[in-house]
Design an enzyme around this catalytic site. Structure first.
Site, PDB file in Angstrom:
ATOM      1  NE  ARG A  39     -10.716 -10.256  -3.257  1.00 43.86           N
ATOM      2  CZ  ARG A  39     -10.984  -9.311  -4.143  1.00 43.86           C
ATOM      3  NH1 ARG A  39     -11.181  -9.631  -5.402  1.00 43.86           N
ATOM      4  NH2 ARG A  39     -11.072  -8.050  -3.766  1.00 43.86           N
TER       5      ARG A  39
ATOM      6  CE  LYS B 113      -3.853  -2.029   2.623  1.00 44.57           C
ATOM      7  NZ  LYS B 113      -4.908  -1.868   1.604  1.00 44.57           N
TER       8      LYS B 113
END
Length: 417
Positions: A389, A315
């Site tokens: 996920r 990030k």
């Protein structure tokens, strides 16, 4: 006072609580007479009592001078002041005066002004208003009485309890030492009023208390920095909750699958995401079996990324702060489980949490890697920052295929996924 059906209230407890997670950015932290790090705050209680206090806060969608004056028992001597205070609020808002005790009113939007996409009692507005009154600070040093008045109070006990709890964070880590004189009766007490009378239904107050404890616990976990909350310490929190529930006589069990055992047992998503962290990834499973007949089996699956750097898909600087909150989904499910068990919900519950840190070292999951999930499906990685996920997929697969009985409902919750 019209009672709400108990079964309907319990469903609301279970389905509302996970979504009401508190993040540190919502809080006005208090200065305490201690040093960091620590876990502390004002006492918060829900009971059908009205006690003399240092501060009174009246909350409602429609408040009148009569309703406030009658509760304060101050007669005509304070009526003009209360009327002036109410008239000073232009629409929803809050105002404060002294009579001589501190008295505040929080006027929420009227039901007719709420869109169908918002809650009719505006709990987020209530939290915002209470934070603006510095409730957390005053609640530590002195006694505060919150009176919630509404003609449909029985319908809104749970969301009101969550909203008030959000304004009272448990976590504190300030380094400054501030001397605070604490009153013997210090704390925040909440009572509910409907149709001019105090609600006295003990079950409603018990529900409010259980939900409040769950919300504040979830908020505390969300507020903890990653140096304090990692997969190991988070696991310890889960074990402590399970131990407390069992000591209270509830049929609760807890199991864990840790580190290489995850890989060997086929949980490739959880293991892959967490394999580069200092603490090994974990799958925590808690179950509750009610004493009587179970109406249905509900599984709660939560994403517990204690810190998310993004992995090798790192990030940017502006995108990483706040990623300690990436475990909020798991905290909400844990809080819902705790509250539902405390209230003896007549449903079998299974809590499935994936606790990981998405970090970087020579063992980190790489883009272009292919992993095998618990379901047996293979997944090619093209963004290691899409880790939620992967771990939730293993949680849902576990809930679907690895329990003693198949759940009737599988509920998954996650931040940013």
């Amino acid at each position: 006072y019209a009672r709400i059906p108990w079964s309907l209230l319990m469903n609301r407890v279970l389905h509302l609580l996970p979504s009401l997670i508190v993040l540190a950015g919502n809080h006005n932290m208090a200065n305490l007479n201690t040093t960091a790090p620590l876990t502390t705050s004002a006492t918060l209680s829900f009971s059908p009592t009205f006690n003399e206090a240092s501060e009174y806060i009246f909350v409602g969608r429609s408040l009148s001078a009569d309703s406030i004056v009658s509760k304060l028992n101050c007669g005509d001597a304070c009526r003009d002041i209360v009327e002036a205070m109410l008239s000073s609020i232009d629409g929803p808002g809050s105002a404060t005066t002294f009579l001589p005790a501190k008295v505040s009113v929080v006027l929420l939007p009227a039901a007719a002004n709420i869109t169908r996409n918002n809650h009719p009692f505006s709990p987020h507005k209530l939290t915002e208003a209470l934070c603006g009154l510095n409730l957390d600070t005053s609640g530590i040093a002195k006694s505060v009485q919150i009176l919630v008045l509404d003609d449909e109070m029985g319908r809104y006990v749970v969301p009101v309890a969550t909203a008030i709890s959000r304004a009272l964070p448990l976590y504190h880590s300030k380094s400054s030492e501030v001397s605070v004189e604490v009153a013997d009766d210090a704390g925040v007490s909440v009572s509910f009023h409907q149709g001019g009378a105090m609600v006295t239904d003990d079950e409603l107050y018990r529900s409010a208390t259980a939900v409040s404890e769950g919300v504040r616990m979830a908020a505390r976990l969300g507020d903890m920095p990653p140096a304090e909350l990692n997969p190991d310490t988070y696991s310890a929190e889960c074990r402590a909750i399970a131990s407390k529930l069992k000591s209270d006589g509830h049929n609760v069990t807890i199991t864990e699958t840790v580190g290489d055992d995850l890989k060997e047992q086929g949980y490739g998503g959880i293991f892959g995401v967490g394999q580069a962290a200092a603490q090994p990834p974990r799958l925590v499973v808690m179950s509750y079996t009610p004493a009587g007949e179970s109406l249905e089996h509900i599984a709660l699956c939560g994403k517990g990324v204690c810190y998310d750097t993004g992995g090798l898909s790192l990030k940017p600087k502006s995108g990483m702060p706040g990623m300690k909150h990436d475990m909020g989904g798991s905290a909400g499910c844990l809080a819902a489980f705790q509250a539902a068990v405390t209230l003896k919900l007549p449903r079998k519950l299974t809590l499935v949490l994936a606790l990981v840190e998405n970090s970087i070292n020579q063992h980190a999951l790489r883009n272009d890697d292919i992993i095998t999930m618990k379901s047996g499906r293979t997944v090619e990685i093209n963004n290691t920052d899409a880790e939620g996920r992967l771990i939730l997929g293993d949680c849902v697969s576990h809930a679907s295929n690895s329990l003693d009985s198949t759940p009737d409902i599988i509920y998954d919750q996650a931040t940013l996924t």
